[in-house]
Design a protein around this motif. Structure first.
Motif, mmCIF file in Angstrom:
data_model
loop_
_atom_site.group_PDB
_atom_site.id
_atom_site.type_symbol
_atom_site.label_atom_id
_atom_site.label_comp_id
_atom_site.label_asym_id
_atom_site.label_seq_id
_atom_site.Cartn_x
_atom_site.Cartn_y
_atom_site.Cartn_z
ATOM 1 N N ALA A 106 -72.313 -77.642 54.939
ATOM 2 C CA ALA A 106 -71.978 -75.931 55.152
ATOM 3 C C ALA A 106 -72.912 -75.207 55.619
ATOM 4 C CB ALA A 106 -72.040 -75.523 53.535
ATOM 5 N N GLU A 107 -72.630 -74.062 56.409
ATOM 6 C CA GLU A 107 -73.311 -72.995 56.917
ATOM 7 C C GLU A 107 -73.050 -71.678 56.305
ATOM 8 O OE1 GLU A 107 -72.849 -73.239 61.015
ATOM 9 O OE2 GLU A 107 -73.394 -75.525 61.324
ATOM 10 N N VAL A 108 -73.945 -70.956 56.091
ATOM 11 C CA VAL A 108 -73.903 -69.405 55.397
ATOM 12 C C VAL A 108 -74.439 -68.539 56.494
ATOM 13 C CG1 VAL A 108 -74.350 -68.028 53.721
ATOM 14 C CG2 VAL A 108 -73.818 -70.612 53.219
ATOM 15 N N GLU A 109 -73.854 -67.702 56.949
ATOM 16 C CA GLU A 109 -74.670 -66.531 57.568
ATOM 17 C C GLU A 109 -74.430 -65.371 56.710
ATOM 18 O OE1 GLU A 109 -73.192 -64.791 61.747
ATOM 19 O OE2 GLU A 109 -72.244 -63.433 60.156
ATOM 20 N N ALA A 110 -75.718 -64.675 56.470
ATOM 21 C CA ALA A 110 -76.033 -63.420 55.847
ATOM 22 C C ALA A 110 -76.735 -62.188 56.898
ATOM 23 C CB ALA A 110 -77.147 -63.777 54.692
#
Length: 259
Positions: A53-57
């Motif tokens: 998974a990858e999360v961009e904030a």
């Protein structure tokens, strides 16, 4: 100080809260395995415990202008004695295009609580190769209810450079679950619990004389720092806001993700 609170806002993006009724001060400890078997599914629901998974904030200033983006990649997820461990890579990119070197750390979950290395908040400072970090892990129980008072949390981070050690101790106080709200960001819509707390910081920097320490304490006493967090049990934290003396200073929210 403002730089610290911007960094703090970024790290809290993976944290949640506690289910205890009476506030108390705690320091981080190692995950406990006795609750892991019955509640292991609570860990896998959150994106920070899903391999690949990858999360961009994205962080914004008070005027809504983009300041930076934080990309979190979940490199691996494994089980260690009943505790779920996620190996994570975090990188920051400033709005001028500058990208900070990647930093590696871990998240842990025993089914009831999340544990994370507070050094992750300083990942953008890791550019100095001669700087060493030592930090405590912080625990955040997963389950919560609207109207709860949550326990205070204290954490410590130490850095060493040129043989000199600096220490930062921070306290999250007056934590409360104030509402249950539907929150929409560019990445989607979630049913979230709204959590508020104050933040106090103690600094011990080599070379500071007593007068400098006194001035710093006076400055801190005149500044009230608060965070508001929106946490989804089905995802993790999706939005945070930082307030200085009642005025919005920084906003951070999930702007994209992939599993």
């Amino acid at each position: 100080m403002k730089i610290f609170y911007t960094l703090l806002l970024s790290v809290l993006f993976i944290a949640c809260n506690s289910t205890e009724d009476s506030p108390k001060t705690t320091t981080a400890d190692s995950p406990k395995t006795e609750s892991a078997v019955s509640n292991a599914g609570a860990c896998s629901k959150m994106i920070f415990f899903q391999k690949g998974a990858e999360v961009e904030a994205t962080s914004y200033n008070a005027e809504g202008k983009e300041v930076s983006k934080q990309l979190t990649k979940i490199l691996d997820v494994r089980n260690e004695n009943g505790v779920t461990v996620a190996d994570v890579e975090g990188t920051d990119r400033l709005n001028n295009g500058e990208e900070k070197p990647a930093m590696h750390y871990s998240y842990k979950c025993d089914g009831d609580k999340i544990y994370f290395d507070i050094a992750s908040m300083f990942r953008s400072e890791k550019k100095d190769g001669d700087v060493g970090f030592q930090s405590s892990t912080i625990e955040y129980p997963i389950n919560l209810n609207e109207g709860e008072s949550l326990p205070d949390v204290t954490g410590v981070m130490r850095s060493e450079k040129d043989g000199k050690t600096s220490e930062m101790k921070y306290h999250f106080k007056d934590r409360r679950v104030t509402a249950k709200e539907e929150i929409t960001t560019p990445a989607g819509t979630w049913n979230c619990y709204k959590i508020s707390n104050t933040v106090e910081v103690e600094l011990d920097i080599p070379g500071m004389d007593e007068n400098s320490k006194r001035i710093m304490k006076e400055m801190q006493s005149k500044t009230k720092n608060e965070t508001v967090t929106w946490f989804s049990p089905e995802f993790g934290i999706v939005k945070m806001e930082m307030y200085l003396n009642g005025k919005l200073s920084t906003r951070n929210e999930v702007t994209a993700f992939k599993k």
